[in-house]
Design a protein around this motif. Structure first.
Motif, PDB file in Angstrom:
ATOM      1  N   UNK A  40     -46.654 -26.821  79.606  1.00  0.00           N
ATOM      2  CA  UNK A  40     -46.970 -25.421  79.400  1.00  0.00           C
ATOM      3  C   UNK A  40     -48.351 -25.105  79.307  1.00  0.00           C
ATOM      4  N   UNK A  41     -49.474 -25.925  79.624  1.00  0.00           N
ATOM      5  CA  UNK A  41     -50.851 -25.546  79.658  1.00  0.00           C
ATOM      6  C   UNK A  41     -51.082 -24.820  80.825  1.00  0.00           C
ATOM      7  N   UNK A  42     -50.550 -25.159  82.042  1.00  0.00           N
ATOM      8  CA  UNK A  42     -50.972 -24.798  83.095  1.00  0.00           C
ATOM      9  C   UNK A  42     -50.366 -23.056  83.423  1.00  0.00           C
ATOM     10  N   UNK A  47     -49.606 -21.436  74.920  1.00  0.00           N
ATOM     11  CA  UNK A  47     -50.267 -20.616  74.484  1.00  0.00           C
ATOM     12  C   UNK A  47     -49.442 -19.493  73.855  1.00  0.00           C
ATOM     13  N   UNK A  48     -48.414 -18.806  74.729  1.00  0.00           N
ATOM     14  CA  UNK A  48     -47.554 -17.843  74.260  1.00  0.00           C
ATOM     15  C   UNK A  48     -46.755 -18.408  73.012  1.00  0.00           C
ATOM     16  N   UNK A  49     -46.094 -19.559  73.040  1.00  0.00           N
ATOM     17  CA  UNK A  49     -45.546 -19.855  71.849  1.00  0.00           C
ATOM     18  C   UNK A  49     -46.405 -19.978  70.797  1.00  0.00           C
ATOM     19  N   UNK A  50     -47.532 -20.447  70.729  1.00  0.00           N
ATOM     20  CA  UNK A  50     -48.282 -20.417  69.613  1.00  0.00           C
ATOM     21  C   UNK A  50     -48.595 -19.243  69.067  1.00  0.00           C
ATOM     22  N   UNK A  55     -47.120 -14.898  64.935  1.00  0.00           N
ATOM     23  CA  UNK A  55     -46.526 -13.751  64.346  1.00  0.00           C
ATOM     24  C   UNK A  55     -45.462 -14.130  63.457  1.00  0.00           C
ATOM     25  N   UNK A  56     -44.615 -14.741  63.960  1.00  0.00           N
ATOM     26  CA  UNK A  56     -43.324 -15.291  62.948  1.00  0.00           C
ATOM     27  C   UNK A  56     -44.060 -15.714  61.514  1.00  0.00           C
ATOM     28  N   UNK A  57     -44.812 -16.336  61.493  1.00  0.00           N
ATOM     29  CA  UNK A  57     -45.371 -16.719  60.305  1.00  0.00           C
ATOM     30  C   UNK A  57     -46.037 -15.572  59.387  1.00  0.00           C
ATOM     31  N   UNK A  58     -46.761 -14.900  59.987  1.00  0.00           N
ATOM     32  CA  UNK A  58     -47.355 -13.635  59.412  1.00  0.00           C
ATOM     33  C   UNK A  58     -46.279 -12.728  58.950  1.00  0.00           C
TER      34      UNK A  58
END
Length: 93
Positions: A40-42, A47-50, A55-58
């Motif tokens: 998922x780095x390229x 990054x999108x999942x992070x 947002x989910x945690x917030x």
């Protein structure tokens, strides 16, 4: 994926050694691990999942129900709990 003739890039003695193990077949030689990008780095997926997980945690910390968060993100409640647990662990003390 394109093919390269071994004779054009490898010394004859190396070709003979490889032929002892695999003769006349196709073989894949991977890149060195140091030069490989992680999953998922390229594409930017990592990054999108992070960002999604943050947002989910917030939302969870703001008191939103896990069932609502799961439905909005098209995930199971079990997945939401896993993300929450992961975010708690990575949170600075």
């Amino acid at each position: 994926m394109s093919y390269i003739k071994a004779e054009s890039v490898l010394p004859q003695n190396i070709i003979e050694i490889i032929q002892q193990y695999i003769d006349g077949e196709n073989i894949y030689i991977p890149k060195k691990s140091a030069g490989r990008a992680g999953w998922g780095e390229k594409s930017g997926a990592k990054k999108e999942l992070k960002q999604r997980d943050v947002l989910i945690y917030r939302d969870y910390l703001d008191g939103e129900k896990v069932s609502v968060i799961a439905e909005r993100n098209f995930l199971s409640e079990k997945s939401i709990w896993r993300i929450i647990r992961k975010m708690k662990i990575s949170e600075p003390a």
